[in-house]
Scaffold this active site. Structure first.
Site, PDB file in Angstrom:
ATOM      1  N   ARG A  80       0.734  -1.154   0.025  1.00  0.00           N
ATOM      2  CA  ARG A  80       0.079   0.169  -0.036  1.00  0.00           C
ATOM      3  C   ARG A  80       0.953   1.206   0.044  1.00  0.00           C
ATOM      4  O   ARG A  80       2.168   1.194   0.066  1.00  0.00           O
ATOM      5  CB  ARG A  80      -0.822   0.283   1.140  1.00  0.00           C
ATOM      6  CG  ARG A  80      -0.237   0.082   2.397  1.00  0.00           C
ATOM      7  CD  ARG A  80      -1.126  -0.109   3.705  1.00  0.00           C
ATOM      8  NE  ARG A  80      -0.461   0.134   5.062  1.00  0.00           N
ATOM      9  CZ  ARG A  80      -1.066   0.042   6.330  1.00  0.00           C
ATOM     10  NH1 ARG A  80      -2.319  -0.040   6.344  1.00  0.00           N
ATOM     11  NH2 ARG A  80      -0.466   0.152   7.189  1.00  0.00           N
ATOM     12  N   MET A 139       3.236   4.329  -0.664  1.00  0.00           N
ATOM     13  CA  MET A 139       4.104   4.448  -1.716  1.00  0.00           C
ATOM     14  C   MET A 139       4.637   3.292  -2.298  1.00  0.00           C
ATOM     15  O   MET A 139       4.904   3.327  -3.649  1.00  0.00           O
ATOM     16  CB  MET A 139       5.499   5.238  -1.190  1.00  0.00           C
ATOM     17  CG  MET A 139       5.087   6.867  -0.888  1.00  0.00           C
ATOM     18  SD  MET A 139       6.571   7.887  -0.514  1.00  0.00           S
ATOM     19  CE  MET A 139       7.204   7.169   0.955  1.00  0.00           C
ATOM     20  N   ASP A 185       9.748 -10.376   5.724  1.00  0.00           N
ATOM     21  CA  ASP A 185      10.103  -9.587   6.770  1.00  0.00           C
ATOM     22  C   ASP A 185      11.125  -8.761   6.521  1.00  0.00           C
ATOM     23  O   ASP A 185      12.064  -9.861   6.285  1.00  0.00           O
ATOM     24  CB  ASP A 185       9.817 -10.314   8.097  1.00  0.00           C
ATOM     25  CG  ASP A 185      10.452  -9.889   9.200  1.00  0.00           C
ATOM     26  OD1 ASP A 185      10.972  -8.780   9.259  1.00  0.00           O
ATOM     27  OD2 ASP A 185      10.337 -10.360  10.425  1.00  0.00           O
ATOM     28  N   VAL A 186      11.625  -7.585   6.225  1.00  0.00           N
ATOM     29  CA  VAL A 186      12.733  -7.281   5.837  1.00  0.00           C
ATOM     30  C   VAL A 186      13.964  -7.377   6.828  1.00  0.00           C
ATOM     31  O   VAL A 186      15.083  -7.048   6.442  1.00  0.00           O
ATOM     32  CB  VAL A 186      12.707  -5.594   5.456  1.00  0.00           C
ATOM     33  CG1 VAL A 186      11.933  -5.344   4.163  1.00  0.00           C
ATOM     34  CG2 VAL A 186      12.238  -4.756   6.640  1.00  0.00           C
ATOM     35  N   TYR A 224      13.134   7.312  14.568  1.00  0.00           N
ATOM     36  CA  TYR A 224      12.798   7.374  13.246  1.00  0.00           C
ATOM     37  C   TYR A 224      13.959   8.190  12.465  1.00  0.00           C
ATOM     38  O   TYR A 224      14.477   7.807  11.276  1.00  0.00           O
ATOM     39  CB  TYR A 224      11.448   8.085  12.837  1.00  0.00           C
ATOM     40  CG  TYR A 224      10.998   8.177  11.595  1.00  0.00           C
ATOM     41  CD1 TYR A 224      10.664   6.901  10.791  1.00  0.00           C
ATOM     42  CD2 TYR A 224      11.135   9.372  10.748  1.00  0.00           C
ATOM     43  CE1 TYR A 224      10.206   7.105   9.154  1.00  0.00           C
ATOM     44  CE2 TYR A 224      10.737   9.347   9.378  1.00  0.00           C
ATOM     45  CZ  TYR A 224      10.089   8.544   8.782  1.00  0.00           C
ATOM     46  OH  TYR A 224       9.754   8.585   7.282  1.00  0.00           O
ATOM     47  N   LYS A 226      16.831   7.074   9.517  1.00  0.00           N
ATOM     48  CA  LYS A 226      16.728   7.660   8.191  1.00  0.00           C
ATOM     49  C   LYS A 226      17.936   8.246   7.898  1.00  0.00           C
ATOM     50  O   LYS A 226      18.427   8.349   6.889  1.00  0.00           O
ATOM     51  CB  LYS A 226      15.427   8.747   8.116  1.00  0.00           C
ATOM     52  CG  LYS A 226      14.143   7.878   8.116  1.00  0.00           C
ATOM     53  CD  LYS A 226      14.295   6.842   7.073  1.00  0.00           C
ATOM     54  CE  LYS A 226      12.557   6.020   7.011  1.00  0.00           C
ATOM     55  NZ  LYS A 226      12.583   5.137   5.748  1.00  0.00           N
ATOM     56  N   THR A 284       0.040   9.060   2.769  1.00  0.00           N
ATOM     57  CA  THR A 284       0.093   7.556   2.963  1.00  0.00           C
ATOM     58  C   THR A 284      -0.654   7.336   4.300  1.00  0.00           C
ATOM     59  O   THR A 284      -0.816   8.049   5.071  1.00  0.00           O
ATOM     60  CB  THR A 284       1.514   6.954   2.901  1.00  0.00           C
ATOM     61  OG1 THR A 284       2.333   7.507   3.973  1.00  0.00           O
ATOM     62  CG2 THR A 284       2.136   7.443   1.574  1.00  0.00           C
TER      63      THR A 284
END
Length: 249
Positions: A17, A19, A61-62, A153, A157, A188
């Site tokens: 879903r 992006m 699962d990354v 976060y 990033k 999103t």
């Protein structure tokens, strides 16, 4: 010089879903064959069904290195060596540093940063077999500046940004480009419930749309063939600076 995506094999994470789904649609429209991965199985399968034979959905699962190896092997078995990797999967954890739990911190780092490392680690041998390729890591404006109450976060990033540069240095000789995209507020599910008053002060005073990020992605893959290790920012001008009201004199 352009890079053709016609017939190129791509892997997109967080593809069910938002992006990620838009990136899958854009890659398919450009002629690629895409392994769409996520842990949202119902939505992921629906996306693959909607787009037809050019897309297959695989649960990933990354944070699972073995699962990454399996997905790359399945892509190669179905279509050949992987040419494109889009590391899009990510989560956000809210809270000040003093109250953010260590487990929430670690989960954000594991998914947002370690997941990117594992994806590149798994796909590089396949890209070498493809005689090169392109990796695009989705970072954020939080990889360029700080945000209060988003410590995990922001840290993850910024890490993606630095890891992208290191990978670009290492993989350039293999004809593999590695760049990062830094979106600002994009419409999103990740921003559901978040106050978006901040966009009112941007030079472009609105929320971005997923398809605008996909357009940037396709530009990097197809046209920006002399760019690697760089940040591509799509944020409505969020980080340009601040407007100062001129006092009456």
């Amino acid at each position: 010089m352009t890079m053709s995506l016609d017939g190129a094999v791509a892997i997109v994470t967080g593809a069910a879903r938002g992006m990620g789904a838009e990136h899958v649609r854009g890659l398919v429209a450009a002629g690629a064959r895409v392994v769409a991965t996520d842990i949202l199985d119902e939505e992921g399968r629906a996306l693959a069904d909607d787009l037809g034979d050019a897309v297959m959905y695989r649960r990933l699962d990354v944070t699972d290195a073995d699962a990454w190896d399996t997905v790359v092997a399945q892509a190669e078995e179905a279509w050949g060596p992987v040419k494109v990797l889009v590391n899009n999967a990510g989560i956000v954890m809210f809270g000040p540093i003093e109250s953010l739990s260590p487990s929430d911190w670690q989960r954000a780092i594991d998914i947002n940063l370690t997941g990117v490392f594992l994806g590149m680690h798994a796909v590089v041998p396949s890209m070498r077999r493809a005689n090169g390729g392109a990796i695009v890591n989705i970072s954020s404006t939080a990889g360029l500046q700080g945000y209060a109450n988003l410590g995990a976060y922001v840290a993850s990033k910024w890490g993606v940004r630095g890891l992208t540069k290191t990978a670009a240095l290492e993989l350039g000789p293999d004809n593999i480009r590695v760049n990062s995209i830094h979106p600002g507020p994009i419409r999103t599910p990740m921003i559901d419930g978040v106050s978006l008053d901040m966009v009112k002060s941007q030079p472009i005073p609105r929320v971005g749309e997923p398809e605008e990020v996909t357009a940037m992605l396709l530009f990097i893959l197809q046209d920006a063939t002399y760019s690697t290790g760089h940040e591509f920012i799509i944020d409505g001008g969020t980080i340009v600076g601040a407007t100062v009201d001129v006092p009456d004199t």
